[in-house]
Design an enzyme around this catalytic site. Structure first.
Site, short mmCIF file in Angstrom:
data_model
loop_
_atom_site.label_atom_id
_atom_site.label_comp_id
_atom_site.label_asym_id
_atom_site.label_seq_id
_atom_site.Cartn_x
_atom_site.Cartn_y
_atom_site.Cartn_z
N ASN A 9 0.87 -1.17 0.00
CA ASN A 9 0.00 0.00 0.00
C ASN A 9 0.91 1.22 0.00
OD1 ASN A 9 -1.89 1.97 0.42
ND2 ASN A 9 -2.86 0.98 2.18
N ARG A 91 -2.46 -2.21 -3.61
CA ARG A 91 -3.72 -1.52 -3.37
C ARG A 91 -3.74 -0.27 -4.25
NH1 ARG A 91 -5.66 2.30 1.43
NH2 ARG A 91 -7.83 2.41 0.79
#
Ligand code: AMP
Length: 395
Positions: A9, A91
């Site tokens: 992420n 992500r």
């Protein structure tokens, strides 16, 4: 034998990672690098059985951050070779109307993520930076993009269209996209497992209440309505975001209060919500202040509860038949008082909490035995959901 996925992420100045065992669901290692590109960065790496590594040092860019991460795996473990890495999952916040599922990343997908940047100017460019650096760091592995918006692409037009001039909406891709999709998907699937019924027969309202907060109505495993909109600013009251507001307020703030568009953006995204109403954006502090009788904290909780109950009521109507309500994320999993105010007075609609179960911990049912709609706490695990989607695609 272990099969693992490296989940990433990437923010503009941060990098969060986790090595996930896709079969057991266990986190084999994880870490966080912050203040990338600033004068001193901070990097942390941890894994079961090793002492947590914390270093303060200059980390000029994401590639250096990945270099640091690889050195930690080399020096402290676990060994990436023995983890049987299947691939790398990224992500990505905004997948637009195009990506309704996870996709393998190539040059064309990277270009499309870049083309969607005007819809998520803070997130997509940062996610892309992470993808570029990770592809350079892990060149031999498949890289997969998992979009926050993808789960919500099943929302029907009646729910995702805004009632504005059609041509303007089409030209600027203005519609509801919804976010936190990975979490809503994970929790709604887990909810069906917990009820012991096939996913396509179960209707659930998922309340993801964290620093960012959103609600989703899930019919048979498909999102049919969600509270965030074209951006994550819409819907519930959040840590620092206002959630729903009359759009006319924005004109008023500009024309009458004299704020610039950027100032209004900062006001609504960074200085509103719990923070704006109480002076702290952290729900633990708000609850403590309310317990101490501080009026603005008590009032803020009333606003939070009112908005939640209105959303639950609307989603009961959208679903027609609701089997369960699931609370998740930092507040949803930990704040019994917020769960209580979210469902207060809804006994007539078949929703009855059990105060003792509500006060407990962990994954559990918190509704009373006679409640027509079951209420649960279901801890979310976005990294595991990303890892599973990567494994399904490349494994
Ligand atoms: P998240 O974004 O999911 O990490 O959630 C962050 C939010 O969860 C913050 O507002 C925290 O104050 C809140 N939170 C975490 N633990 C608790 C707790 N034990 N009680 C109340 N709120 C909590």
């Amino acid at each position: 034998m272990t099969r693992s996925v490296f989940v990433i992420n990437a923010g503009s100045s941060s990098l969060k990672y986790q090595l996930v065992d896709v079969d057991s669901g266990a986190a084999l290692a994880g870490g966080l690098i912050e203040r990338i590109g600033e004068t001193t960065g901070e990097a942390k790496h941890q894994a079961p059985g090793i002492e947590k590594v914390v270093e303060r040092r200059v980390i000029p860019d994401h590639e250096h951050a990945f270099g640091w991460v690889l050195r930690q795996f080399d020096q402290h473990g676990p060994s990436l070779d023995s983890a049987q890495l299947l691939g790398v999952g990224h992500r990505v916040v905004q997948g637009g109307a195009r990506f309704d599922r996870a996709v393998r990343i190539d040059e064309d997908v990277q270009q499309q993520i870049e083309d969607l940047a005007p819809l998520a100017p803070l997130h997509n460019p940062a996610n892309l930076q992470g993808i570029r650096s990770a592809r350079a760091t892990f060149p031999g592995y498949p890289h997969v993009a998992v979009f926050d918006t993808a789960f919500h692409l099943t929302i029907p037009p009646a729910a995702h269209r805004y009632a504005i001039e059609a041509q303007v909406a089409a030209e600027h891709r203005i519609r509801k996209y919804g976010f936190h999709g990975t979490s809503h998907q994970f929790v709604s699937r887990r909810m069906a497992e917990l009820l012991g019924r096939p996913l396509d027969e179960v209707n659930t309202i998922v309340l993801h209440l964290g620093n960012g907060a959103s609600a989703t109505a899930v019919r048979g495993g498909r999102s049919v309505e969600t509270s965030m909109g074209m951006t994550p600013l819409a819907g519930l009251v959040m840590g620092t975001r206002s959630g729903d507001i009359d759009p006319g307020v924005i004109f008023h703030l500009h024309r009458v209060a004299g704020l610039s568009i950027d100032e209004i953006d900062t006001l609504l995204n960074k200085r509103s919500g719990l923070l704006g109403m109480t002076g702290t954006g952290d729900m633990r502090d708000v609850l403590q202040a309310a317990d101490a009788g501080i009026e603005r904290a008590v009032e803020a909780l009333e606003v939070v509860g009112h908005r939640l109950r209105g959303t639950v009521g609307a989603y009961l109507a959208h679903l027609g038949r609701t089997d369960a309500i699931a609370f998740t994320a930092g507040i949803g999993e930990n704040a019994a008082r917020v769960r209580e105010i979210a469902l207060e007075g809804l006994e007539g609609l078949g929703i009855v909490l059990d105060p003792e179960r509500n006060a407990g911990r962990g994954e559990r049912r918190i509704s009373a035995d006679g409640s027509a709609i079951e209420v649960w706490v279901v801890p979310t695990n976005e990294e595991l959901e990303i890892a599973r989607q990567v494994a399904d695609l490349v494994g």
